[in-house]
Structures are given as C-alpha cells and as structure tokens.
Design a protein around this motif. Structure first.
Motif, PDB file in Angstrom:
ATOM      1  N   PRO A   1      21.710  66.188 103.266  1.00  0.00           N
ATOM      2  CA  PRO A   1      20.954  66.765 102.131  1.00  0.00           C
ATOM      3  C   PRO A   1      20.244  68.056 102.503  1.00  0.00           C
ATOM      4  N   GLU A   2      20.017  68.908 101.503  1.00  0.00           N
ATOM      5  CA  GLU A   2      19.353  70.188 101.742  1.00  0.00           C
ATOM      6  C   GLU A   2      17.851  70.025 101.969  1.00  0.00           C
ATOM      7  N   ARG A   3      17.299  68.854 101.612  1.00  0.00           N
ATOM      8  CA  ARG A   3      15.878  68.597 101.811  1.00  0.00           C
ATOM      9  C   ARG A   3      15.672  67.123 102.097  1.00  0.00           C
ATOM     10  N   ASP A   4      14.458  66.758 102.424  1.00  0.00           N
ATOM     11  CA  ASP A   4      14.130  65.363 102.713  1.00  0.00           C
ATOM     12  C   ASP A   4      14.369  64.507 101.470  1.00  0.00           C
ATOM     13  N   ARG A   5      15.244  63.512 101.599  1.00  0.00           N
ATOM     14  CA  ARG A   5      15.523  62.583 100.503  1.00  0.00           C
ATOM     15  C   ARG A   5      15.237  61.142 100.921  1.00  0.00           C
ATOM     16  N   SER A   6      14.212  60.963 101.733  1.00  0.00           N
ATOM     17  CA  SER A   6      13.822  59.617 102.147  1.00  0.00           C
ATOM     18  C   SER A   6      13.511  58.762 100.920  1.00  0.00           C
ATOM     19  N   GLY A   7      13.954  57.523 100.946  1.00  0.00           N
ATOM     20  CA  GLY A   7      13.712  56.618  99.830  1.00  0.00           C
ATOM     21  C   GLY A   7      14.667  56.787  98.674  1.00  0.00           C
TER      22      GLY A   7
ATOM     23  N   THR B   1      26.325  71.474  94.838  1.00  0.00           N
ATOM     24  CA  THR B   1      26.799  72.598  95.641  1.00  0.00           C
ATOM     25  C   THR B   1      26.736  72.226  97.118  1.00  0.00           C
ATOM     26  N   VAL B   2      27.631  72.826  97.877  1.00  0.00           N
ATOM     27  CA  VAL B   2      27.693  72.606  99.326  1.00  0.00           C
ATOM     28  C   VAL B   2      27.602  73.965 100.004  1.00  0.00           C
ATOM     29  N   ARG B   3      26.684  74.088 100.954  1.00  0.00           N
ATOM     30  CA  ARG B   3      26.520  75.335 101.686  1.00  0.00           C
ATOM     31  C   ARG B   3      26.550  75.044 103.178  1.00  0.00           C
ATOM     32  N   ARG B   4      26.766  76.103 103.964  1.00  0.00           N
ATOM     33  CA  ARG B   4      26.835  75.956 105.412  1.00  0.00           C
ATOM     34  C   ARG B   4      25.641  76.634 106.070  1.00  0.00           C
ATOM     35  N   ALA B   5      24.948  75.892 106.916  1.00  0.00           N
ATOM     36  CA  ALA B   5      23.808  76.425 107.664  1.00  0.00           C
ATOM     37  C   ALA B   5      24.303  77.253 108.845  1.00  0.00           C
TER      38      ALA B   5
ATOM     39  N   LEU C   1      26.887  71.379 107.131  1.00  0.00           N
ATOM     40  CA  LEU C   1      27.013  71.524 105.688  1.00  0.00           C
ATOM     41  C   LEU C   1      25.855  70.794 105.019  1.00  0.00           C
ATOM     42  N   PHE C   2      25.283  71.411 103.977  1.00  0.00           N
ATOM     43  CA  PHE C   2      24.198  70.732 103.277  1.00  0.00           C
ATOM     44  C   PHE C   2      24.435  70.769 101.775  1.00  0.00           C
TER      45      PHE C   2
END
Length: 246
Positions: free
Chosen positions: A34-40, A52-56, A61-62
């Motif tokens: 995930p692009e950000r914290d998705r805890s829970g 969307t999928v992007r590459r760091a 891939l995020f």
C-alpha cells in the motif's frame, strides 16, 4: 523461487525493507504494498474506484488501496507470473489472537492463500522494533523449509519476539489466543472544535494459556499458527436447524 511481498504498514515501512533485503539473495522478490499505512484494513477490497500502481525509487510497487488489493492485483494480472509464495510483513506490532480478524498484514497473506498460493504473515511482537533482523531471519528460515511443507496452499500467522536471534528460544506451533474487549473510545476535540473519536486500544489477553500464540511469544518463542478461512460454526448447525424447524 518467486516471492511476492506485501504488508499493511506501507511500502516505505522499515520492516518490509528488512524482509526484502533478507530474502533477495535467496529468491526473486517483487514488492507490491500500500502507498500508506493501512493497519486494521482487514480483508477489504476496493470496489468503488479504480486503483493505480506506481514504482518507488527502490523498485517497490505501491498501490492506492488496501493490503488485500495489493496481493489481489499482483496475482490476478499485474504480474505476468504467479508467485510461489506470498509473505506479508514484517509488521510493526503483534498480530495474535483476535488481532488476526482486523490485521491488514494477515489479510494480505490470506488473499494469497485464497488465490491458491502458500502464504505467511509475519509480525514483530513489539512497538519498539529493536530487532527486525530476527523476524527477517525467521522468514528466511521458513523459506528454507518450504520444500518440506505440505502440498497445496497453506496459511501461517507468525509472531516473533523482539529479541536478538541468539535469544530466540525456537518455534512453537500454536493456536490463536483471545483478548478482552477493546478499551473505550477516546473522545476529544479537533482544532476546529468538533468532537472526534479514536478507536480504543486492543484489550489485554484473556486467553493466553499454554498452547496459545500469546504464551509462546511471552516465553521467547516464535509462534506459528496455521490458519483456515472456514467460518462455519458446525457445532451450532443442529441447534439452528431445530430452531428454524419450530
């Protein structure tokens, strides 16, 4: 061997970086997180908008979605190959007992399992994160034992004490414990004076007896809990059938 890595803490999380670094010399690693914290986030799929999928810069891939989205996309079309294993983590914090119902870390591994791939969720049972390398070493050891694992898909939930690898007592096969109910919500005001609520912290362990994941981790062992997805309460089927027949 090809391994798909994901997590719920986000593609930038140090636990994910440590895991990828530990496994890279031993397998072909692809990260979709995930692009950000998705805890829970649990097992939620995003169905109301495209993803969307992007590459760091580091090649990870995020995705602007949930942990389940990440694994689902990767396995069902984003990648042009199927992974031999899905590993989710290393989570910052334990995922024991009732935590598994809510955990995005466990959900990412569960999605791999549901798609027919052997999967592992691995968590460092601490919030101080002093020894991510121990959890990474545990993941590597499990990878090396993959050849002797049961045929077909399986799902393991692994929790590792936050200690140096030399102090880890070993492995224990465990069942999930249980927690007390969560603490009350925290009611406060935001800068605009509006009332807002924070979900309360998880409760303490209610069932932490011998054989549970709580007991194993407290004793310095890495807990390994095989999970299944069948939620059917078979023992209640006769009583419900009788109730419906009246």
């Amino acid at each position: 061997m090809r391994i798909l890595l994901s997590n719920d803490d986000g593609y930038f999380a140090p636990g994910l970086e440590r895991l990828a670094a530990a496994l890279a010399p031993h397998a072909e690693i692809t990260v979709v997180a995930p692009e950000r914290d998705r805890s829970g986030a649990s097992n939620s799929l995003t169905l109301d908008r495209p993803l969307t999928v992007r590459r760091a810069p580091n090649g990870f891939l995020f995705v602007n979605g949930t942990p389940t989205d990440c694994v689902h996309l990767a396995v069902t079309g984003l990648l042009d190959w199927l992974p031999d294993m899905v590993i989710s983590g290393i989570n910052l914090g334990a995922n024991m007992g009732d935590d598994t119902i809510y955990s995005g870390t466990v959900a990412a591994a569960t999605e791999g399992y549901l798609l027919g791939i052997p999967s592992i969720a691995i968590s460092l049972a601490s919030k101080t994160a002093a020894h991510f390398e121990t959890a990474a070493q545990v993941a590597l050891e499990l990878l090396h034992r993959h050849g002797t694992a049961p045929a077909g898909a399986w799902l393991l939930n692994v929790n590792v004490p936050d200690v140096p690898r030399a102090e880890l007592q070993g492995y224990r096969i465990t069942r999930l414990g249980r927690r007390h109910k969560a603490e009350d919500v925290v009611k406060t005001k935001n800068p605009r004076g509006e009332t807002v609520y924070w979900v309360g912290a998880a409760g303490a362990a209610a069932d932490a007896g011998e054989g549970t994941d709580f007991d194993a981790v407290a004793g310095g062992y890495a807990s390994v809990t095989p999970l299944q997805i069948d939620l059917t309460h078979r023992d209640q089927m006769p009583s419900v059938a009788s109730w419906l027949a009246t």
